[in-house]
Design a protein around this motif. Structure first.
Motif, PDB file in Angstrom:
ATOM      1  N   LEU A  23      56.926  17.892  26.093  1.00  0.00           N
ATOM      2  CA  LEU A  23      57.737  16.684  26.168  1.00  0.00           C
ATOM      3  C   LEU A  23      57.349  15.875  27.405  1.00  0.00           C
ATOM      4  N   ILE A  57      59.649  19.564  29.983  1.00  0.00           N
ATOM      5  CA  ILE A  57      59.692  18.116  30.183  1.00  0.00           C
ATOM      6  C   ILE A  57      58.825  17.808  31.395  1.00  0.00           C
ATOM      7  N   GLU A  84      63.670  13.162  22.286  1.00  0.00           N
ATOM      8  CA  GLU A  84      63.262  14.290  23.113  1.00  0.00           C
ATOM      9  C   GLU A  84      64.177  15.491  22.899  1.00  0.00           C
TER      10      GLU A  84
END
Length: 338
Positions: free
Chosen positions: A187, A256, A171
């Protein structure tokens, strides 16, 4: 297809004509994603190395085998990836070693596939076509034990195993390529996905599916402790919805994002659902072994406020309905998965 046309199709939700590359595309999530993309008109290329016991299965794409291209290669081969990326609008990077248990005895596949493989893909994108959107699926294990529930994206990351560390590293590699090279990335951190097309030959991948296999084999469903530990199980169809919604939104680039369920269920509730849909199924309770107790992270469920705010996604399949659909699939397709 020109980049603005591809972006327009994605934003409209049709995906018609969008060129998609799915790494790990013969696996559980990858094949489910491929099925949905073909249904929406995308031009899909699948990459999979069919590593033994990693879940890749040609039976997974049986309904669309004439509608996709399958390239049996390894994501660690940057030269092959560069050729494929050149003809792509969106890369869905799902290829990974995903067994926590296996990483405890052999850490090298995690390093080679999850870290080196991710670097290989991002280098191919950087050198070949920097405007490709890369969507990567990681794991809730990147957080480590929950400090506070539900677990939000800004929670500390303190993974305890090499598998989870390698996923977090992958990541961060994407974050760096996004920040330094301007490559658009999304992500995702997935939690406890279950449903049709998952491998069913090993207990090392996906507890919900494995408990379903035990029941279908006429064996007791093993419940550790009192079964009250909580998890946020997410059905595969809802997971694919989340992947496509986030890949379609500019708001998600560079972010994210948790893909989970803020209405968790206990392992006891999971076992009870399986017993409702598998005639004769029964459960047995057992104590944790010292090794399993040491690895058990306790309750975990995700805060999904962010994905709800960004793209309006919520999981809509109840645990009972998801278990029913999973049981029915394997009752019909058992020969391809046992």
């Amino acid at each position: 297809m020109e980049e603005d046309e591809a972006s327009g199709a994605r934003s409209a939700g049709s995906w018609r004509g969008v060129r998609c590359l799915i790494t790990g595309g013969l696996g559980f999530i990858g094949s489910s994603l491929a099925l949905r993309l073909v249904e929406r008109g995308a031009r899909v290329t699948i990459v999979d190395s069919l590593l033994r016991e990693h879940g890749g299965n040609l039976a997974n794409i049986k309904p669309i085998k004439d509608d996709v291209r399958v390239n049996l290669c390894d994501v660690r081969d940057e030269h092959v990836m560069a050729v494929l990326v050149r003809e792509t609008d969106v890369v869905f990077h799902l290829a990974a070693q995903v067994s926590h248990v296996r990483s405890l005895s052999n850490p090298y596949p995690d390093i080679e596939i999850n870290i080196t493989g991710t670097a290989s893909i991002m280098e191919a994108v950087r050198k070949t076509k920097k405007d490709v959107l890369v969507v990567r699926t990681g794991t809730r294990g990147q957080y480590g034990p929950a400090i506070r529930l539900p677990v939000a994206e800004d929670a500390p990351t303190n993974p305890k195993g090499l598998y989870e560390i390698s996923q977090l590293t992958a990541e961060k590699i994407l974050q760096m390529y996004h920040a330094v090279h301007g490559i658009p990335c999304v992500l995702l951190r997935l939690t406890n996905i279950y449903g049709p097309r998952a491998q069913m030959q090993s207990s090392n991948f996906g507890v919900a599916n494995w408990l379903i296999r035990l029941a279908l084999d006429g064996k007791p469903i093993t419940i550790y402790g009192d079964g009250r530990i909580l998890r946020d199980f997410v059905f595969i169809d809802d997971t694919v919805d989340a992947i496509l919604k986030t890949a379609s939104s500019e708001n998600c680039v560079g972010e994210i994002i948790n893909v989970g369920n803020d209405k968790p269920s206990s392992f006891l509730e999971l076992a009870q659902a399986i017993c409702r849909h598998v005639p004769g199924a029964e459960m047995v309770f057992t104590e944790f072994s010292p090794e399993r107790k040491a690895q058990e992270p306790g309750d975990f469920y995700s805060n999904i406020d962010k994905i709800r705010r960004l793209v309006g996604w919520n999981p809509i399949t109840s645990l009972d309905e998801g278990v029913r659909k999973t049981v029915e699939f394997y009752q019909q397709e058992q020969r391809n998965y046992w």
